[in-house]
Design an enzyme around this catalytic site. Sequence first.
Site, PDB file in Angstrom:
ATOM      1  N   ASP A  97     -54.878 -75.988 -71.767  1.00 29.82           N
ATOM      2  CA  ASP A  97     -54.442 -74.411 -70.706  1.00 29.82           C
ATOM      3  C   ASP A  97     -53.451 -74.073 -70.357  1.00 29.82           C
ATOM      4  O   ASP A  97     -53.866 -72.928 -69.227  1.00 29.82           O
ATOM      5  CB  ASP A  97     -56.401 -74.804 -69.959  1.00 29.82           C
ATOM      6  CG  ASP A  97     -55.492 -75.667 -69.267  1.00 29.82           C
ATOM      7  OD1 ASP A  97     -54.490 -76.675 -69.045  1.00 29.82           O
ATOM      8  OD2 ASP A  97     -56.617 -76.795 -68.612  1.00 29.82           O
ATOM      9  N   GLU A 119     -58.295 -80.327 -76.710  1.00 21.74           N
ATOM     10  CA  GLU A 119     -59.476 -80.252 -76.408  1.00 21.74           C
ATOM     11  C   GLU A 119     -59.737 -79.032 -75.827  1.00 21.74           C
ATOM     12  O   GLU A 119     -59.590 -78.166 -74.749  1.00 21.74           O
ATOM     13  CB  GLU A 119     -58.025 -80.922 -75.054  1.00 21.74           C
ATOM     14  CG  GLU A 119     -59.014 -81.545 -73.466  1.00 21.74           C
ATOM     15  CD  GLU A 119     -57.763 -80.841 -72.828  1.00 21.74           C
ATOM     16  OE1 GLU A 119     -57.691 -82.090 -72.275  1.00 21.74           O
ATOM     17  OE2 GLU A 119     -57.462 -80.117 -71.482  1.00 21.74           O
ATOM     18  N   HIS A 239     -45.671 -84.464 -56.990  1.00 24.40           N
ATOM     19  CA  HIS A 239     -45.198 -83.382 -57.748  1.00 24.40           C
ATOM     20  C   HIS A 239     -43.911 -82.410 -57.583  1.00 24.40           C
ATOM     21  O   HIS A 239     -43.722 -82.201 -56.889  1.00 24.40           O
ATOM     22  CB  HIS A 239     -46.697 -82.206 -58.325  1.00 24.40           C
ATOM     23  CG  HIS A 239     -46.322 -81.242 -59.586  1.00 24.40           C
ATOM     24  ND1 HIS A 239     -45.503 -80.499 -60.038  1.00 24.40           N
ATOM     25  CD2 HIS A 239     -47.236 -81.526 -60.475  1.00 24.40           C
ATOM     26  CE1 HIS A 239     -45.533 -79.885 -61.156  1.00 24.40           C
ATOM     27  NE2 HIS A 239     -46.097 -80.042 -61.449  1.00 24.40           N
TER      28      HIS A 239
HETATM   29  C1  UD1 Z   1     -47.896 -76.694 -64.870  1.00 21.79           C
HETATM   30  C2  UD1 Z   1     -49.523 -75.983 -65.622  1.00 21.79           C
HETATM   31  C3  UD1 Z   1     -50.740 -76.404 -65.072  1.00 21.79           C
HETATM   32  C4  UD1 Z   1     -50.443 -77.991 -65.217  1.00 21.79           C
HETATM   33  C5  UD1 Z   1     -49.494 -79.024 -64.610  1.00 21.79           C
HETATM   34  C6  UD1 Z   1     -49.469 -80.212 -64.978  1.00 21.79           C
HETATM   35  C7  UD1 Z   1     -49.258 -73.669 -66.349  1.00 21.79           C
HETATM   36  C8  UD1 Z   1     -49.398 -71.517 -65.868  1.00 21.79           C
HETATM   37  N1  UD1 Z   1     -49.113 -74.720 -65.186  1.00 21.79           N
HETATM   38  O1  UD1 Z   1     -47.935 -76.427 -63.680  1.00 21.79           O
HETATM   39  O2  UD1 Z   1     -51.511 -75.908 -66.035  1.00 21.79           O
HETATM   40  O3  UD1 Z   1     -51.868 -78.388 -64.711  1.00 21.79           O
HETATM   41  O4  UD1 Z   1     -48.351 -78.321 -65.317  1.00 21.79           O
HETATM   42  O5  UD1 Z   1     -48.927 -80.578 -64.153  1.00 21.79           O
HETATM   43  O6  UD1 Z   1     -49.346 -73.512 -67.616  1.00 21.79           O
HETATM   44  N2  UD1 Z   1     -41.019 -79.078 -61.966  1.00 21.79           N
HETATM   45  C9  UD1 Z   1     -39.549 -79.191 -61.796  1.00 21.79           C
HETATM   46  N3  UD1 Z   1     -39.634 -80.133 -62.533  1.00 21.79           N
HETATM   47  C10 UD1 Z   1     -40.575 -80.405 -63.507  1.00 21.79           C
HETATM   48  C11 UD1 Z   1     -41.706 -79.972 -63.694  1.00 21.79           C
HETATM   49  C12 UD1 Z   1     -42.006 -78.943 -62.524  1.00 21.79           C
HETATM   50  O7  UD1 Z   1     -38.443 -78.926 -60.989  1.00 21.79           O
HETATM   51  O8  UD1 Z   1     -40.296 -81.886 -64.706  1.00 21.79           O
HETATM   52  C13 UD1 Z   1     -40.762 -77.739 -60.677  1.00 21.79           C
HETATM   53  C14 UD1 Z   1     -40.040 -76.417 -61.369  1.00 21.79           C
HETATM   54  O9  UD1 Z   1     -39.620 -76.062 -59.312  1.00 21.79           O
HETATM   55  C15 UD1 Z   1     -41.181 -75.640 -61.667  1.00 21.79           C
HETATM   56  C16 UD1 Z   1     -42.073 -76.175 -60.957  1.00 21.79           C
HETATM   57  O10 UD1 Z   1     -41.867 -77.024 -60.841  1.00 21.79           O
HETATM   58  O11 UD1 Z   1     -40.998 -73.997 -61.832  1.00 21.79           O
HETATM   59  C17 UD1 Z   1     -43.492 -75.822 -62.138  1.00 21.79           C
HETATM   60  O12 UD1 Z   1     -42.988 -75.703 -62.908  1.00 21.79           O
HETATM   61  P1  UD1 Z   1     -45.226 -74.844 -63.118  1.00 21.79           P
HETATM   62  O13 UD1 Z   1     -44.097 -75.923 -65.086  1.00 21.79           O
HETATM   63  O14 UD1 Z   1     -44.797 -73.624 -63.395  1.00 21.79           O
HETATM   64  O15 UD1 Z   1     -45.622 -75.255 -62.733  1.00 21.79           O
HETATM   65  P2  UD1 Z   1     -47.312 -76.341 -62.648  1.00 21.79           P
HETATM   66  O16 UD1 Z   1     -47.941 -76.601 -61.319  1.00 21.79           O
HETATM   67  O17 UD1 Z   1     -46.206 -77.319 -62.907  1.00 21.79           O
HETATM   68  N1  UDP Z   2     -48.895 -88.598 -63.931  1.00 24.73           N
HETATM   69  C1  UDP Z   2     -47.980 -89.657 -63.886  1.00 24.73           C
HETATM   70  N2  UDP Z   2     -47.254 -89.246 -63.001  1.00 24.73           N
HETATM   71  C2  UDP Z   2     -47.424 -88.621 -62.211  1.00 24.73           C
HETATM   72  C3  UDP Z   2     -48.288 -88.318 -62.143  1.00 24.73           C
HETATM   73  C4  UDP Z   2     -49.538 -88.496 -63.161  1.00 24.73           C
HETATM   74  O1  UDP Z   2     -48.264 -89.795 -65.593  1.00 24.73           O
HETATM   75  O2  UDP Z   2     -47.239 -89.385 -61.473  1.00 24.73           O
HETATM   76  C5  UDP Z   2     -50.324 -88.395 -64.789  1.00 24.73           C
HETATM   77  C6  UDP Z   2     -51.375 -88.655 -64.890  1.00 24.73           C
HETATM   78  O3  UDP Z   2     -52.300 -89.799 -65.525  1.00 24.73           O
HETATM   79  C7  UDP Z   2     -52.580 -87.335 -66.375  1.00 24.73           C
HETATM   80  C8  UDP Z   2     -51.303 -86.480 -66.372  1.00 24.73           C
HETATM   81  O4  UDP Z   2     -50.283 -87.109 -65.741  1.00 24.73           O
HETATM   82  O5  UDP Z   2     -52.588 -88.468 -67.157  1.00 24.73           O
HETATM   83  C9  UDP Z   2     -52.099 -85.369 -65.465  1.00 24.73           C
HETATM   84  O6  UDP Z   2     -50.809 -84.572 -65.460  1.00 24.73           O
HETATM   85  P1  UDP Z   2     -51.071 -83.231 -63.663  1.00 24.73           P
HETATM   86  O7  UDP Z   2     -52.122 -83.749 -63.290  1.00 24.73           O
HETATM   87  O8  UDP Z   2     -49.583 -82.794 -63.401  1.00 24.73           O
HETATM   88  O9  UDP Z   2     -52.164 -82.255 -64.591  1.00 24.73           O
HETATM   89  P2  UDP Z   2     -52.862 -81.393 -65.254  1.00 24.73           P
HETATM   90  O10 UDP Z   2     -53.901 -82.561 -65.602  1.00 24.73           O
HETATM   91  O11 UDP Z   2     -53.865 -80.884 -63.849  1.00 24.73           O
HETATM   92  O12 UDP Z   2     -53.268 -80.203 -65.783  1.00 24.73           O
END
Ligand code: UD1
Ligand code: UDP
Length: 371
Positions: A97, A119, A239
């Site tokens: 999603d 999924e 995160h």
């Molecule tokens: C995204 C997904 C969410 C998913 C989540 C998993 C969308 C809209 N959201 O949300 O569905 O549950 O990923 O974690 O698709 N960042 C880094 N390094 C990384 C990853 C993220 O620096 O490796 C920081 C960046 O500043 C980025 C921010 O995190 O702009 C947010 O990342 P983004 O993918 O926009 O949103 P998530 O909350 O991670």
């Molecule tokens: N996860 C990981 N390292 C972390 C935290 C989460 O590998 O420090 C894994 C966790 O086991 C799960 C997935 O990341 O498989 C969940 O990701 P996240 O919570 O970012 O996204 P969501 O599932 O809510 O989309």
Amino acid sequence: MKKRIMCVFGTRPEAIKMCPLVLELKKRESLEVIVAVTAQHRQMLDQVMDAFNIKADYDLNIMKDKQTLFDITTNVLNGIKNIIEEAKPDVVLVHGDTTTAFTTALACFYLQIPVGHVEAGLRTYDLENPYPEEFNREAIDIISKYSFAPTSLSKSNLIKEGRNPNTIFIVGNTIVDAMKYTVIKDYDHPELKWVGDKKMIFITAHRRENLSEPMHTMFRAIKRVLKEHPDCRAIYPIHMNPVVREIADKELSGCENIHIIEPLNVFDCHNFEARSFLCLTDSGGIQEECPSYGVPVLVMRNTTERTEGVDAGVLKLVGTSEESIYDAFKLLLENEEEYSRMSNTCNPYGDGYACSRIADILEEKDFNPFG
Ligand code: UD1
Ligand code: UDP
């Protein structure tokens, strides 16, 4: 001629659930596999790719600090169009999603390339929760030619919405396939030594709709309980979103029994979860993982699309208010009956063969459904 299957993903959870599938598809003689990543996440995606030893054939490298939904959508839409036109896949697989998944499916629709949704069929039927994920998955399911539903509930959601039953396959969730490789008996880590024989609390939080006041109240509740409970030690792999880090820094500093650490690789993460006393999270994937280890999960959200775990009693929806999280967290620490009621080991989400079922379908072999 081999059938060309392109797997597209961009974030950590998509990668964790798609990498085992990529490995399975690569074993099949009749399939050619192309991996394209958007890198909606950069470091957190690379961590997973390294863990599964998978290299992308295409990498859009779109991530930027504090990216908006417009940034992700426009960059993925234009970038993935060029990749699909060059690679000419017969089918494109997307997962879950995220905005990467939705935008890739949209590009496929515009280019008239069949989409397989891994999924498929998870629902809260509340477009605000989770936001924007509920819209993303509903929209992907409208476009998909193959819907790979993890459970019978997800299949029935799709049927209620008018999808063609012949295109829906109950395969289980590929996360269970991933966990077969990650969780081991003789596991150790310096953070587990710090926890020692105290109760280990595992925390994660990142949802976009929680990024303002709800996340402040979630953290305040957690800090209050931890201060009252020196018998607990909490591990919080934070995160990389800078907004999450600012809030955690403000609300959780000065609490001695919590360690905020960098994101764990998936191998460490699953082993930490398996050893936890309980988990507090707003994550989707963690709601599917902890039930396998009988670890109760307090879901800090108002809705969940993983109601199978709620029905089994191992997940509890506790909302995002300070009092509801405080009360539910304290109850589980102080009431043994409640704890044992919730610490059921069950996994309604799969049997570890989802990837081979999906590969069979793409190869047009006989289908043996899960559950
Ligand atoms: C995204 C997904 C969410 C998913 C989540 C998993 C969308 C809209 N959201 O949300 O569905 O549950 O990923 O974690 O698709 N960042 C880094 N390094 C990384 C990853 C993220 O620096 O490796 C920081 C960046 O500043 C980025 C921010 O995190 O702009 C947010 O990342 P983004 O993918 O926009 O949103 P998530 O909350 O991670
Ligand atoms: N996860 C990981 N390292 C972390 C935290 C989460 O590998 O420090 C894994 C966790 O086991 C799960 C997935 O990341 O498989 C969940 O990701 P996240 O919570 O970012 O996204 P969501 O599932 O809510 O989309």
